[in-house]
Motif scaffolding. Structure first.
Motif, PDB file in Angstrom:
ATOM      1  N   ASP A  96      39.257 -23.790 -41.387  1.00  0.00           N
ATOM      2  CA  ASP A  96      39.581 -24.955 -40.863  1.00  0.00           C
ATOM      3  C   ASP A  96      40.458 -25.444 -39.764  1.00  0.00           C
ATOM      4  OD1 ASP A  96      36.754 -25.851 -41.686  1.00  0.00           O
ATOM      5  OD2 ASP A  96      38.065 -26.171 -43.611  1.00  0.00           O
ATOM      6  N   ALA A  97      41.413 -24.466 -40.692  1.00  0.00           N
ATOM      7  CA  ALA A  97      43.422 -24.377 -39.671  1.00  0.00           C
ATOM      8  C   ALA A  97      43.108 -23.760 -38.238  1.00  0.00           C
ATOM      9  CB  ALA A  97      44.393 -24.112 -40.986  1.00  0.00           C
ATOM     10  N   LEU A  98      42.368 -22.752 -38.564  1.00  0.00           N
ATOM     11  CA  LEU A  98      42.256 -22.426 -36.539  1.00  0.00           C
ATOM     12  C   LEU A  98      42.028 -23.759 -36.275  1.00  0.00           C
ATOM     13  CD1 LEU A  98      41.226 -19.637 -37.681  1.00  0.00           C
ATOM     14  CD2 LEU A  98      43.228 -19.300 -36.167  1.00  0.00           C
ATOM     15  N   ASP A  99      40.565 -24.145 -36.326  1.00  0.00           N
ATOM     16  CA  ASP A  99      39.928 -25.752 -35.649  1.00  0.00           C
ATOM     17  C   ASP A  99      41.676 -26.518 -35.856  1.00  0.00           C
ATOM     18  OD1 ASP A  99      37.762 -24.416 -34.975  1.00  0.00           O
ATOM     19  OD2 ASP A  99      36.985 -25.323 -36.989  1.00  0.00           O
ATOM     20  N   ARG A 100      42.085 -26.652 -36.602  1.00  0.00           N
ATOM     21  CA  ARG A 100      43.258 -28.001 -36.661  1.00  0.00           C
ATOM     22  C   ARG A 100      44.817 -27.169 -35.450  1.00  0.00           C
ATOM     23  NH1 ARG A 100      42.728 -28.385 -42.083  1.00  0.00           N
ATOM     24  NH2 ARG A 100      45.210 -27.182 -41.893  1.00  0.00           N
ATOM     25  N   MET A 101      44.584 -26.164 -35.187  1.00  0.00           N
ATOM     26  CA  MET A 101      45.727 -25.240 -34.191  1.00  0.00           C
ATOM     27  C   MET A 101      44.994 -25.491 -33.324  1.00  0.00           C
ATOM     28  SD  MET A 101      47.580 -21.653 -34.556  1.00  0.00           S
ATOM     29  CE  MET A 101      49.072 -22.370 -35.584  1.00  0.00           C
ATOM     30  N   ALA A 102      44.251 -25.657 -32.957  1.00  0.00           N
ATOM     31  CA  ALA A 102      43.440 -25.337 -31.459  1.00  0.00           C
ATOM     32  C   ALA A 102      43.548 -26.458 -31.364  1.00  0.00           C
ATOM     33  CB  ALA A 102      41.628 -24.971 -31.769  1.00  0.00           C
ATOM     34  N   ALA A 103      43.203 -27.151 -31.519  1.00  0.00           N
ATOM     35  CA  ALA A 103      43.271 -28.933 -31.357  1.00  0.00           C
ATOM     36  C   ALA A 103      45.007 -29.421 -30.934  1.00  0.00           C
ATOM     37  CB  ALA A 103      43.261 -29.863 -32.354  1.00  0.00           C
ATOM     38  N   ARG A 104      45.677 -28.948 -31.599  1.00  0.00           N
ATOM     39  CA  ARG A 104      47.414 -29.306 -31.033  1.00  0.00           C
ATOM     40  C   ARG A 104      47.749 -28.417 -30.222  1.00  0.00           C
ATOM     41  NH1 ARG A 104      51.221 -30.455 -29.232  1.00  0.00           N
ATOM     42  NH2 ARG A 104      53.076 -31.085 -29.212  1.00  0.00           N
ATOM     43  N   LEU A 105      47.654 -26.830 -30.063  1.00  0.00           N
ATOM     44  CA  LEU A 105      46.974 -26.280 -28.533  1.00  0.00           C
ATOM     45  C   LEU A 105      46.808 -26.855 -27.192  1.00  0.00           C
ATOM     46  CD1 LEU A 105      46.929 -22.805 -30.375  1.00  0.00           C
ATOM     47  CD2 LEU A 105      48.590 -23.828 -29.178  1.00  0.00           C
ATOM     48  N   ARG A 106      45.298 -27.479 -27.446  1.00  0.00           N
ATOM     49  CA  ARG A 106      45.273 -28.299 -26.643  1.00  0.00           C
ATOM     50  C   ARG A 106      45.143 -29.488 -25.742  1.00  0.00           C
ATOM     51  NH1 ARG A 106      40.600 -30.083 -29.200  1.00  0.00           N
ATOM     52  NH2 ARG A 106      39.517 -28.455 -29.058  1.00  0.00           N
ATOM     53  N   LYS A 107      45.878 -29.725 -27.002  1.00  0.00           N
ATOM     54  CA  LYS A 107      46.704 -31.467 -26.341  1.00  0.00           C
ATOM     55  C   LYS A 107      48.127 -30.547 -26.006  1.00  0.00           C
ATOM     56  CE  LYS A 107      50.101 -34.193 -28.554  1.00  0.00           C
ATOM     57  NZ  LYS A 107      49.768 -35.938 -27.079  1.00  0.00           N
ATOM     58  N   ALA A 108      48.698 -29.472 -25.819  1.00  0.00           N
ATOM     59  CA  ALA A 108      49.635 -28.910 -25.114  1.00  0.00           C
ATOM     60  C   ALA A 108      49.840 -28.739 -24.517  1.00  0.00           C
ATOM     61  CB  ALA A 108      50.502 -27.527 -26.361  1.00  0.00           C
ATOM     62  N   ALA A 109      47.966 -27.975 -23.923  1.00  0.00           N
ATOM     63  CA  ALA A 109      47.929 -27.883 -22.256  1.00  0.00           C
ATOM     64  C   ALA A 109      47.634 -28.817 -21.775  1.00  0.00           C
ATOM     65  CB  ALA A 109      46.360 -26.418 -22.654  1.00  0.00           C
ATOM     66  N   GLU A 110      46.810 -29.958 -22.145  1.00  0.00           N
ATOM     67  CA  GLU A 110      46.742 -30.853 -21.509  1.00  0.00           C
ATOM     68  C   GLU A 110      47.978 -32.187 -20.860  1.00  0.00           C
ATOM     69  OE1 GLU A 110      44.339 -32.990 -23.942  1.00  0.00           O
ATOM     70  OE2 GLU A 110      42.260 -32.471 -23.281  1.00  0.00           O
ATOM     71  N   ASP A 111      48.588 -31.705 -21.796  1.00  0.00           N
ATOM     72  CA  ASP A 111      49.593 -32.403 -21.834  1.00  0.00           C
ATOM     73  C   ASP A 111      51.239 -31.640 -20.916  1.00  0.00           C
ATOM     74  OD1 ASP A 111      48.608 -34.420 -22.190  1.00  0.00           O
ATOM     75  OD2 ASP A 111      50.421 -34.556 -24.140  1.00  0.00           O
ATOM     76  N   HIS A 112      50.756 -30.454 -20.716  1.00  0.00           N
ATOM     77  CA  HIS A 112      51.819 -29.794 -19.553  1.00  0.00           C
ATOM     78  C   HIS A 112      53.380 -29.530 -20.671  1.00  0.00           C
ATOM     79  CE1 HIS A 112      49.566 -28.791 -15.711  1.00  0.00           C
ATOM     80  NE2 HIS A 112      48.901 -28.901 -17.117  1.00  0.00           N
ATOM     81  N   GLN A 113      53.114 -28.829 -22.013  1.00  0.00           N
ATOM     82  CA  GLN A 113      53.835 -29.289 -22.755  1.00  0.00           C
ATOM     83  C   GLN A 113      55.545 -27.779 -22.424  1.00  0.00           C
ATOM     84  OE1 GLN A 113      52.374 -30.797 -26.506  1.00  0.00           O
ATOM     85  NE2 GLN A 113      52.833 -32.405 -25.768  1.00  0.00           N
ATOM     86  N   ARG A 114      56.349 -27.646 -22.880  1.00  0.00           N
ATOM     87  CA  ARG A 114      57.271 -26.889 -24.020  1.00  0.00           C
ATOM     88  C   ARG A 114      56.780 -26.038 -24.761  1.00  0.00           C
ATOM     89  NH1 ARG A 114      60.378 -30.994 -22.073  1.00  0.00           N
ATOM     90  NH2 ARG A 114      61.049 -30.934 -24.031  1.00  0.00           N
ATOM     91  N   VAL A 115      56.394 -24.498 -24.970  1.00  0.00           N
ATOM     92  CA  VAL A 115      56.135 -23.901 -26.468  1.00  0.00           C
ATOM     93  C   VAL A 115      56.997 -22.608 -26.014  1.00  0.00           C
ATOM     94  CG1 VAL A 115      54.173 -23.310 -27.453  1.00  0.00           C
ATOM     95  CG2 VAL A 115      53.565 -25.086 -25.777  1.00  0.00           C
ATOM     96  N   LEU A 116      57.661 -22.540 -27.344  1.00  0.00           N
ATOM     97  CA  LEU A 116      58.412 -21.877 -27.905  1.00  0.00           C
ATOM     98  C   LEU A 116      57.538 -20.916 -29.255  1.00  0.00           C
ATOM     99  CD1 LEU A 116      60.514 -20.223 -28.443  1.00  0.00           C
ATOM    100  CD2 LEU A 116      61.726 -21.753 -29.807  1.00  0.00           C
ATOM    101  N   LEU A 117      57.032 -19.882 -28.451  1.00  0.00           N
ATOM    102  CA  LEU A 117      56.658 -19.027 -30.202  1.00  0.00           C
ATOM    103  C   LEU A 117      57.575 -17.850 -30.269  1.00  0.00           C
ATOM    104  CD1 LEU A 117      54.639 -19.217 -26.598  1.00  0.00           C
ATOM    105  CD2 LEU A 117      52.488 -18.948 -28.527  1.00  0.00           C
ATOM    106  N   ALA A 118      57.033 -17.029 -31.939  1.00  0.00           N
ATOM    107  CA  ALA A 118      58.461 -16.643 -32.517  1.00  0.00           C
ATOM    108  C   ALA A 118      57.017 -16.182 -33.418  1.00  0.00           C
ATOM    109  CB  ALA A 118      59.473 -17.584 -32.710  1.00  0.00           C
ATOM    110  N   THR A 119      58.197 -15.278 -34.012  1.00  0.00           N
ATOM    111  CA  THR A 119      56.945 -14.301 -35.116  1.00  0.00           C
ATOM    112  C   THR A 119      57.968 -13.674 -36.056  1.00  0.00           C
ATOM    113  OG1 THR A 119      56.072 -12.288 -36.443  1.00  0.00           O
ATOM    114  CG2 THR A 119      56.379 -11.974 -34.357  1.00  0.00           C
ATOM    115  N   GLY A 120      58.401 -13.884 -37.338  1.00  0.00           N
ATOM    116  CA  GLY A 120      58.997 -12.097 -38.305  1.00  0.00           C
ATOM    117  C   GLY A 120      58.092 -11.284 -38.767  1.00  0.00           C
ATOM    118  N   HIS A 121      56.692 -11.356 -38.835  1.00  0.00           N
ATOM    119  CA  HIS A 121      55.989 -10.341 -38.758  1.00  0.00           C
ATOM    120  C   HIS A 121      55.418  -9.883 -37.589  1.00  0.00           C
ATOM    121  CE1 HIS A 121      54.957  -9.895 -42.860  1.00  0.00           C
ATOM    122  NE2 HIS A 121      55.352 -11.456 -43.020  1.00  0.00           N
TER     123      HIS A 121
END
Length: 266
Positions: A96-121
């Motif tokens: 369910d949470a993957l689906d919610r994240m997917a919706a936000r990623l889709r919006k980022a792609a549609e709007d050609h947004q600036r994205v920062l990715l980071a991990t502590g793991h």
């Protein structure tokens, strides 16, 4: 477009749930109940190390309230009398949470947004973030480059395969601290560069970004309650429950493939 390293066939929801349980990314996870409850108690007692960069509402002073949120959003055993032994993550909640994240990623792609990715793991989640960055860039997003020369008390903050992380003694470093993300965001401000439209991260990296008012989505284990509490408060946009360091990083590939397919990025 195909993403290098990911399965060519995207799993169905049912197949992914089966995979998550079989690999113990969800279901009966390795994190023991005693460790979970200890971390819930420390969050409730105000230990900032367990707040992961968030400033939580003062209503979270009772361990049982934290447990209730974790049962609802992560799927741990809800019985407060269950004090030791096995604990769980509900794979349905993971998807369910993957689906919610997917919706936000889709919006980022549609709007050609600036994205920062980071991990502590980096030992577990680096390739999940790398594949996400590759897919977003192909869709027209700007994958942000972090400033050079950033450091915290724990080590140097640097970027590898489009993912920011901590390096110490030529080793990728596991950290839950919000300080590296704070260093990045402050560094961008010093260079008069814009802040990201979206942060995709985990642990303190995600919590710090959310606390600063940025759209933040991320991953957290069942012994790291702060991001789930942050989502309940509306500070975090999405928190995906999962064991963040299973025996092989390749076990996350079907999950990543499902996420990117749901976001229309493959």
């Amino acid at each position: 477009m195909p993403i290098p390293g990911l399965p060519s066939d995207t799993p169905t929801r049912a197949a992914l749930i089966d995979h998550l349980v079989r690999t113990r990314i969800a279901g009966d996870v390795a994190t023991p109940r005693e460790n979970n409850l200890s971390h819930y108690r420390r969050l409730a007692n105000g230990d900032r190390h367990y707040w992961l960069g968030l400033e939580l509402d003062d209503r979270w002073t009772d361990e049982q309230d934290v447990l209730a949120v974790m049962a609802e959003r992560c799927g741990v055993v809800p019985d407060p009398g269950h004090r030791s032994g096995q604990d769980t993550i509900d794979p349905e909640l993971t998807v369910d949470a993957l689906d919610r994240m997917a919706a936000r990623l889709r919006k980022a792609a549609e709007d050609h947004q600036r994205v920062l990715l980071a991990t502590g793991h980096p030992g577990g989640l680096l390739d999940v973030h790398r594949a996400t960055a590759t897919a977003l860039r192909a869709a027209g997003c700007e994958i942000m480059t972090i400033p050079e020369g950033l450091a915290t008390d724990e080590g140097m903050v640097f970027q590898f395969a489009d993912v920011a992380m901590l390096e110490r003694g030529a080793t990728l470093w596991h950290t839950h601290s919000p300080d590296p993300m704070a260093a990045i965001l402050d560094g961008l401000a010093r260079e008069d560069r814009p802040q990201p439209d979206l942060v995709v991260a985990d642990h303190g990296w995600a919590g710090c970004a959310a606390q600063r008012g940025l759209d933040s989505v991320g991953y957290a284990d069942c012994n790291d309650p702060a991001l789930f509490v942050g989502e309940a408060e509306g500070t975090m946009q999405v928190t995906i429950p999962l064991d963040d360091h299973v025996t092989s990083p390749r076990h996350y590939d079907p999950m990543t493939a499902y996420l990117l397919d749901a976001a229309d990025l493959v």
